[in-house]
Design a protein around this motif. Structure first.
Motif, mmCIF file in Angstrom:
data_model
loop_
_atom_site.group_PDB
_atom_site.id
_atom_site.type_symbol
_atom_site.label_atom_id
_atom_site.label_comp_id
_atom_site.label_asym_id
_atom_site.label_seq_id
_atom_site.Cartn_x
_atom_site.Cartn_y
_atom_site.Cartn_z
ATOM 1 N N PHE A 247 0.958 -1.142 0.017
ATOM 2 C CA PHE A 247 -0.103 -0.098 -0.101
ATOM 3 C C PHE A 247 0.989 1.207 0.003
ATOM 4 O O PHE A 247 0.629 2.222 -0.724
ATOM 5 C CB PHE A 247 -0.764 0.053 1.098
ATOM 6 N N ALA A 248 1.842 1.149 0.771
ATOM 7 C CA ALA A 248 2.927 2.510 0.841
ATOM 8 C C ALA A 248 3.562 2.636 -0.590
ATOM 9 O O ALA A 248 3.634 3.831 -0.780
ATOM 10 C CB ALA A 248 3.671 2.221 2.070
ATOM 11 N N ALA A 249 3.927 1.675 -1.125
ATOM 12 C CA ALA A 249 4.696 1.731 -2.444
ATOM 13 C C ALA A 249 3.663 2.108 -3.454
ATOM 14 O O ALA A 249 4.262 3.098 -4.259
ATOM 15 C CB ALA A 249 5.195 0.480 -2.881
ATOM 16 N N GLU A 250 2.376 1.967 -3.380
ATOM 17 C CA GLU A 250 1.390 2.170 -4.355
ATOM 18 C C GLU A 250 1.260 3.669 -4.246
ATOM 19 O O GLU A 250 1.047 4.458 -5.076
ATOM 20 C CB GLU A 250 0.200 1.371 -4.283
ATOM 21 N N THR A 251 0.860 3.973 -2.931
ATOM 22 C CA THR A 251 0.314 5.428 -2.677
ATOM 23 C C THR A 251 1.616 6.531 -2.759
ATOM 24 O O THR A 251 1.247 7.683 -2.903
ATOM 25 C CB THR A 251 0.057 5.507 -1.333
ATOM 26 N N THR A 252 2.708 6.090 -2.592
ATOM 27 C CA THR A 252 3.790 6.930 -2.812
ATOM 28 C C THR A 252 4.453 6.764 -3.971
ATOM 29 O O THR A 252 5.286 7.923 -4.491
ATOM 30 C CB THR A 252 4.930 6.960 -1.486
ATOM 31 N N GLY A 253 4.526 5.749 -4.639
ATOM 32 C CA GLY A 253 5.491 5.674 -5.804
ATOM 33 C C GLY A 253 6.730 5.305 -5.594
ATOM 34 O O GLY A 253 7.589 5.675 -6.710
ATOM 35 N N ASN A 254 7.130 5.062 -4.277
ATOM 36 C CA ASN A 254 8.623 5.122 -3.832
ATOM 37 C C ASN A 254 8.981 3.908 -2.993
ATOM 38 O O ASN A 254 9.064 4.142 -1.726
ATOM 39 C CB ASN A 254 8.586 6.393 -3.005
ATOM 40 N N PRO A 255 8.935 2.604 -3.472
ATOM 41 C CA PRO A 255 9.102 1.507 -2.764
ATOM 42 C C PRO A 255 10.793 1.507 -2.177
ATOM 43 O O PRO A 255 10.782 0.955 -1.115
ATOM 44 C CB PRO A 255 8.959 0.336 -3.785
ATOM 45 N N ASN A 256 11.369 2.108 -2.938
ATOM 46 C CA ASN A 256 12.985 2.245 -2.503
ATOM 47 C C ASN A 256 13.055 2.770 -1.296
ATOM 48 O O ASN A 256 13.771 2.548 -0.206
ATOM 49 C CB ASN A 256 13.788 2.950 -3.658
ATOM 50 N N ALA A 257 12.457 4.117 -1.080
ATOM 51 C CA ALA A 257 12.434 4.756 0.247
ATOM 52 C C ALA A 257 11.746 3.879 1.421
ATOM 53 O O ALA A 257 12.446 3.987 2.503
ATOM 54 C CB ALA A 257 11.437 6.038 0.046
ATOM 55 N N LEU A 258 10.858 3.141 1.538
ATOM 56 C CA LEU A 258 10.501 2.259 2.287
ATOM 57 C C LEU A 258 11.331 1.081 2.649
ATOM 58 O O LEU A 258 11.832 0.969 3.858
ATOM 59 C CB LEU A 258 9.041 1.541 2.104
ATOM 60 N N ALA A 344 10.355 -7.974 -1.448
ATOM 61 C CA ALA A 344 9.106 -7.393 -2.146
ATOM 62 C C ALA A 344 9.100 -6.207 -2.404
ATOM 63 O O ALA A 344 8.448 -5.771 -3.716
ATOM 64 C CB ALA A 344 8.137 -7.754 -0.910
ATOM 65 N N LEU A 345 9.648 -5.143 -1.677
ATOM 66 C CA LEU A 345 9.723 -3.528 -2.277
ATOM 67 C C LEU A 345 10.397 -3.588 -3.372
ATOM 68 O O LEU A 345 10.206 -2.782 -4.297
ATOM 69 C CB LEU A 345 10.334 -3.040 -1.134
ATOM 70 N N SER A 346 11.558 -4.353 -3.564
ATOM 71 C CA SER A 346 12.437 -4.327 -4.838
ATOM 72 C C SER A 346 11.535 -4.641 -6.173
ATOM 73 O O SER A 346 11.718 -4.128 -6.958
ATOM 74 C CB SER A 346 13.665 -5.210 -4.526
ATOM 75 N N THR A 347 10.673 -5.977 -5.915
ATOM 76 C CA THR A 347 9.939 -6.067 -7.177
ATOM 77 C C THR A 347 8.876 -5.050 -7.510
ATOM 78 O O THR A 347 8.697 -4.892 -8.594
ATOM 79 C CB THR A 347 9.088 -7.421 -6.683
ATOM 80 N N TYR A 348 8.428 -4.312 -6.442
ATOM 81 C CA TYR A 348 7.419 -3.223 -6.794
ATOM 82 C C TYR A 348 8.327 -2.017 -7.501
ATOM 83 O O TYR A 348 7.622 -1.433 -8.412
ATOM 84 C CB TYR A 348 6.890 -2.514 -5.455
ATOM 85 N N ALA A 349 9.719 -1.971 -7.064
ATOM 86 C CA ALA A 349 10.475 -0.791 -7.777
ATOM 87 C C ALA A 349 10.574 -1.364 -9.299
ATOM 88 O O ALA A 349 10.553 -0.365 -10.251
ATOM 89 C CB ALA A 349 11.734 -0.865 -6.995
ATOM 90 N N GLU A 350 10.815 -2.824 -9.603
ATOM 91 C CA GLU A 350 10.941 -3.019 -10.904
ATOM 92 C C GLU A 350 9.679 -2.645 -11.630
ATOM 93 O O GLU A 350 9.871 -2.373 -12.851
ATOM 94 C CB GLU A 350 11.337 -4.599 -10.855
ATOM 95 N N GLN A 351 8.463 -3.093 -11.226
ATOM 96 C CA GLN A 351 7.250 -2.860 -11.822
ATOM 97 C C GLN A 351 6.914 -1.497 -12.313
ATOM 98 O O GLN A 351 6.293 -1.232 -13.139
ATOM 99 C CB GLN A 351 6.139 -3.530 -10.882
ATOM 100 N N LEU A 352 7.486 -0.668 -11.328
ATOM 101 C CA LEU A 352 7.532 0.940 -11.533
ATOM 102 C C LEU A 352 8.638 1.576 -12.486
ATOM 103 O O LEU A 352 8.642 2.686 -12.727
ATOM 104 C CB LEU A 352 7.453 1.876 -10.209
#
Length: 571
Positions: A247-258, A344-352
């Motif tokens: 949810f944090a990755a989606e709403t901020t567009g910043n999974p690397n920061a988390l 998991a957060l790294s996979t979100y960064a790849e998707q973005l």
């Protein structure tokens, strides 16, 4: 030592992109439904079983009253809990309530993300609290989303950058949007009921006749269901964390920061633990609520503390990702292991379409080259090793039936005692191997070993500074903290005189050792947190301290074996 600064990989220009969780975290709705369905099913079956205990017109009325009372209490607690927690928060931690204007001064992006999410989700802004404590943490509580509280510590603003703090706020808002505290309250209530049934059936089993046998069976089933329910709760709690991260990755567009935030929170917890003169009530009291389990902070936090390269931290995550002991220990945790969350957060960064700061793809590739036979063979062997005393005890009991019985009157005790002693001896020999050729190494190298085990000790020599007691604030604690240029490690001490000797060592000797440069020899072990069982410690002025972990294990096993042999020949 100064904080490390990593180059940031950037963030997505858009927010609200739906991210896939393939192979990560499970399904939150499925986990919630399955957990509560199984719990309801367990409670129903147990109630049905208890109803067979009594042969009266109104069977189980006492149990019904108890369950109704439990439900009423939990429902009342559910709706009153926000205000009860407000009072305890203020009393225990001095929580101060703030508005968005004050938060905007501390973290403009966090204030903006709260406005954005509350508007998008038609959510009432949660009550915002700050605790004057430098241990970085954040948590939410409440009953319904519109009565939620979101509390952070001052340490969050100290150790995290603005964009990282915003992702933490977004993570906590994810818990509110997903109704996590409501689901957990219902599920935990069902676990309480299974335990209540266990207690009730156990008491009923103390009677006589047919009811006693049925009650004993129901009590056993209830306790099994209670244990299963507890692990289902832990599974649901871990799944909640994965979905709040997404949810944090989606709403901020910043999974690397988390990802960065999780690592820096671990770093902050280690730093504050080093400075502490007493245990943090905040960290201990909010362990299950917080964004990060402080028990897991040592390896990640100490690596970040000294590392200038994200890949060094990634190597520490190898243990989280691939060692079966990591999976085993995670079963008892409310939070996933950090390496799994960062992956998991790294996979979100790849998707973005973003670069990845912690190159988990490389770590996963390196993990696939690890020896599976060594990883899993060692794990299976360690499980047998852990149970060796019990296996020996059972084998001794079986031997009493199979082998010819000697004339002694105590043979029934002798064989199991011999088996227990032999099992403990085998376990000791593997746990505490020969240390004559222990290599000189550093803490980071030990923590980066993906094959490390909490049972199979790895002999090692380290040199560094003793910076404090293992348990901050325990005045007579005998354990120590060792810091070298690569990290921090707990040293566990064992006196030859047992607990009394440990107490005296902590009272008289430890204070004079703190601040000293030392050489240490011991057995390194890795669990959720790493540690070393101390063998010997030598200070800069040539003071030597010997520790006796292996001595006590040999003494106990030897005593049991000798005792068993003696009992065989007592007439």
């Amino acid at each position: 030592m100064s904080e490390t600064s990593f180059p940031k990989a950037g963030r997505s220009g858009t927010t609200g992109v739906k991210l896939m969780m393939t192979g990560v975290g499970g399904n939150l709705a499925f986990a919630s439904v399955v957990t509560m369905t199984l719990m309801f099913g367990m409670v129903f079956v147990l109630c049905l079983g208890v109803s067979l205990i009594l042969n009266s017109e109104n069977p189980g009325m006492g149990l019904v009253i108890s369950i109704v009372g439990t439900l009423v209490f939990n429902i009342a607690a559910f709706f009153l809990s926000p205000w009860i927690m407000d009072l305890t928060q203020q009393w225990l931690y001095g929580t101060r309530w703030i508005d968005l204007t004050e938060l905007n001064r501390k973290s403009p992006e966090s204030a903006e993300i709260i406005r954005q999410i509350c508007a998008d989700k038609n959510l009432k802004q949660p009550r915002l609290g700050i605790i004057d404590d430098q241990n970085p943490t954040a948590f939410t509580y409440g009953s319904l989303p519109n009565s939620a509280r979101l509390v952070v510590s001052e340490g969050l603003f100290t150790y995290l950058d603005d964009d990282e703090t915003a992702t933490v706020y977004a993570h906590e808002l994810g818990h509110i949007v997903h109704w996590d505290f409501a689901v957990m309250t219902v599920a935990s209530t069902l676990v309480q009921i299974t335990y209540l049934i266990y207690v009730y059936a156990s008491r009923m089993g103390r009677g006589g006749g047919k009811a006693k046998d049925i009650a004993g069976q129901v009590a056993m089933a209830a306790y099994i269901f209670y244990l299963v329910g507890t692990y289902l709760l832990l599974y649901l709690s871990r799944t909640r964390e994965y979905f709040a991260d997404r949810f944090a990755a989606e709403t901020t567009g910043n999974p690397n920061a988390l990802s960065r935030a999780l690592v820096k929170i671990a770093y902050g917890l280690v730093e504050e633990g080093q400075k502490a003169t007493e245990p943090s009530r905040l960290v201990e009291g909010t362990r299950a609520l917080g964004i990060y389990d402080h028990k897991a902070a040592t390896s990640t936090g100490t690596t970040y503390r000294i590392s200038s390269k994200p890949e060094q931290i990634g190597r520490v995550f190898l243990w989280d990702m691939f060692n079966p002991w990591g999976w085993w220990m995670e079963l008892n945790s409310t939070h996933p292991l950090t390496g799994k969350r960062v992956r998991a957060l790294s996979t979100y960064a790849e998707q973005l379409g973003l670069d990845i700061e912690f190159d988990m793809g490389r770590i996963m590739g390196e993990g696939r080259t690890l020896s599976k036979s060594k990883l899993y063979g060692t794990f299976v062997g360690d499980l047998f090793l852990y149970m060796a005393p019990m296996i020996g005890l059972i084998a001794g009991a079986i031997a009493w039936f199979v082998l010819p019985i000697p004339p002694g009157d105590f043979a029934l005790l002798a064989y199991p005692l011999l088996g227990l002693g032999i099992g403990l001896l085998v376990k000791t020999l593997v746990m505490f191997p020969n240390f004559d050729r222990a290599p000189e190494t550093d803490i980071l190298t030990l923590m980066a070993d993906p094959y490390a085990s909490p049972l199979r000790g790895k002999p090692a020599k380290l040199k560094g500074e003793l910076i404090g007691r293992g348990d901050a604030g325990y005045t007579f604690g005998s354990d120590l903290k060792l810091q070298d240029p690569s990290g921090l490690l707990f040293l566990r001490y064992a006196s030859r005189f047992g607990p009394i000797g440990n107490f005296l060592f902590g009272m008289k000797k430890v204070k004079s050792l703190i601040g000293m440069q030392v050489h240490t020899l011991g057995w390194f072990r890795r669990g959720v947190a790493p540690w070393m069982d101390l063998i010997q410690l030598e200070t800069q002025n040539e003071t030597k301290v010997n520790s006796y972990h292996r001595f006590w294990s040999f003494l106990m096993s030897g005593g049991m074996i000798i005792g068993g042999i003696v009992l065989l020949f007592i007439v």
